[in-house]
Design a protein around this motif. Structure first.
Motif, PDB file in Angstrom:
ATOM      1  N   TYR A  92       0.842  -1.186   0.000  1.00  0.00           N
ATOM      2  CA  TYR A  92       0.000   0.000   0.000  1.00  0.00           C
ATOM      3  C   TYR A  92       0.890   1.253   0.000  1.00  0.00           C
ATOM      4  O   TYR A  92       1.802   1.380   0.823  1.00  0.00           O
ATOM      5  CB  TYR A  92      -0.905  -0.004   1.231  1.00  0.00           C
ATOM      6  CG  TYR A  92      -2.056  -0.965   1.081  1.00  0.00           C
ATOM      7  CD1 TYR A  92      -1.847  -2.340   1.089  1.00  0.00           C
ATOM      8  CD2 TYR A  92      -3.360  -0.505   0.904  1.00  0.00           C
ATOM      9  CE1 TYR A  92      -2.895  -3.226   0.932  1.00  0.00           C
ATOM     10  CE2 TYR A  92      -4.420  -1.382   0.752  1.00  0.00           C
ATOM     11  CZ  TYR A  92      -4.176  -2.741   0.758  1.00  0.00           C
ATOM     12  OH  TYR A  92      -5.227  -3.622   0.591  1.00  0.00           O
ATOM     13  N   TYR A  93       0.583   2.148  -0.929  1.00  0.00           N
ATOM     14  CA  TYR A  93       1.369   3.364  -1.102  1.00  0.00           C
ATOM     15  C   TYR A  93       0.527   4.597  -0.768  1.00  0.00           C
ATOM     16  O   TYR A  93      -0.609   4.721  -1.245  1.00  0.00           O
ATOM     17  CB  TYR A  93       1.861   3.495  -2.535  1.00  0.00           C
ATOM     18  CG  TYR A  93       2.839   2.435  -2.956  1.00  0.00           C
ATOM     19  CD1 TYR A  93       2.410   1.249  -3.542  1.00  0.00           C
ATOM     20  CD2 TYR A  93       4.209   2.624  -2.781  1.00  0.00           C
ATOM     21  CE1 TYR A  93       3.309   0.271  -3.927  1.00  0.00           C
ATOM     22  CE2 TYR A  93       5.116   1.650  -3.174  1.00  0.00           C
ATOM     23  CZ  TYR A  93       4.661   0.479  -3.744  1.00  0.00           C
ATOM     24  OH  TYR A  93       5.559  -0.485  -4.119  1.00  0.00           O
ATOM     25  N   CYS A  94       1.112   5.479  -0.012  1.00  0.00           N
ATOM     26  CA  CYS A  94       0.495   6.776   0.242  1.00  0.00           C
ATOM     27  C   CYS A  94       0.794   7.701  -0.934  1.00  0.00           C
ATOM     28  O   CYS A  94       1.902   7.684  -1.490  1.00  0.00           O
ATOM     29  CB  CYS A  94       1.059   7.362   1.530  1.00  0.00           C
ATOM     30  SG  CYS A  94       0.387   8.980   1.980  1.00  0.00           S
ATOM     31  N   ASN A  95      -0.180   8.500  -1.297  1.00  0.00           N
ATOM     32  CA  ASN A  95      -0.050   9.442  -2.409  1.00  0.00           C
ATOM     33  C   ASN A  95      -0.547  10.807  -1.965  1.00  0.00           C
ATOM     34  O   ASN A  95      -1.524  10.906  -1.217  1.00  0.00           O
ATOM     35  CB  ASN A  95      -0.883   8.931  -3.591  1.00  0.00           C
ATOM     36  CG  ASN A  95      -1.052   9.960  -4.687  1.00  0.00           C
ATOM     37  OD1 ASN A  95      -1.900  10.845  -4.597  1.00  0.00           O
ATOM     38  ND2 ASN A  95      -0.247   9.844  -5.719  1.00  0.00           N
ATOM     39  N   ALA A  96       0.123  11.838  -2.437  1.00  0.00           N
ATOM     40  CA  ALA A  96      -0.329  13.192  -2.143  1.00  0.00           C
ATOM     41  C   ALA A  96      -0.129  14.083  -3.356  1.00  0.00           C
ATOM     42  O   ALA A  96       0.910  14.010  -4.019  1.00  0.00           O
ATOM     43  CB  ALA A  96       0.416  13.774  -0.948  1.00  0.00           C
ATOM     44  N   GLN A  97      -1.147  14.873  -3.640  1.00  0.00           N
ATOM     45  CA  GLN A  97      -1.019  15.925  -4.646  1.00  0.00           C
ATOM     46  C   GLN A  97      -1.037  17.241  -3.880  1.00  0.00           C
ATOM     47  O   GLN A  97      -2.026  17.583  -3.240  1.00  0.00           O
ATOM     48  CB  GLN A  97      -2.152  15.855  -5.648  1.00  0.00           C
ATOM     49  CG  GLN A  97      -2.102  14.603  -6.502  1.00  0.00           C
ATOM     50  CD  GLN A  97      -3.153  14.602  -7.604  1.00  0.00           C
ATOM     51  OE1 GLN A  97      -3.931  15.537  -7.729  1.00  0.00           O
ATOM     52  NE2 GLN A  97      -3.179  13.545  -8.392  1.00  0.00           N
ATOM     53  N   LEU A  98       0.069  17.957  -3.933  1.00  0.00           N
ATOM     54  CA  LEU A  98       0.190  19.133  -3.089  1.00  0.00           C
ATOM     55  C   LEU A  98       1.052  20.203  -3.760  1.00  0.00           C
ATOM     56  O   LEU A  98       1.724  19.936  -4.769  1.00  0.00           O
ATOM     57  CB  LEU A  98       0.777  18.735  -1.726  1.00  0.00           C
ATOM     58  CG  LEU A  98       2.048  17.893  -1.719  1.00  0.00           C
ATOM     59  CD1 LEU A  98       3.284  18.753  -1.858  1.00  0.00           C
ATOM     60  CD2 LEU A  98       2.115  17.052  -0.450  1.00  0.00           C
TER      61      LEU A  98
END
Length: 121
Positions: free
Chosen positions: A93-99
């Protein structure tokens, strides 16, 4: 530079629960979305759940009713509560962020290093 650090993976029996956490740190101006993806060998990475800065959520059909995504804007964190786990939930499981980051305030996508979730008896 931005870092996403995940925690909370592990081995759990079918029907059990796990809670994943992801913390974003660095020169963050604002976060548009944070979410979780998963990947198994030989398959493409797939969306599990995503949450927007105003609390809107979206889930993969396969996890609806079992997984809950939540966020803490003040701490730049996202969580994934996984209940009624099935063997087919086994994946990294990978955490993703668009910021947006300082000083340019440009929007970019970032990924964590991944955490293994194994559902097995």
């Amino acid at each position: 530079q931005v870092q996403l650090v995940e925690s909370g993976g592990g081995l759990v029996q079918p029907g059990g629960s796990l809670r994943l956490s992801c913390a974003a740190s660095g020169r963050i101006f604002s976060i548009n979305t944070m979410g979780w993806y998963r990947q198994t060998p030989g398959k493409q990475r797939e969306l599990v759940a995503v949450i927007t800065s105003n609390g809107g959520t979206n889930y993969a059909d396969s996890v609806k009713g079992r997984f809950t995504i939540s966020g803490d804007n003040a701490k730049n964190m996202v969580y994934l509560q996984m209940n009624s786990l099935k063997p087919e939930d086994t994946a990294v499981y990978y955490c993703n962020a668009q910021l947006r980051t300082l000083p340019t305030v440009r929007t970019s996508t970032y990924w964590g290093q991944g955490t293994q979730v194994t559902v097995s008896s």
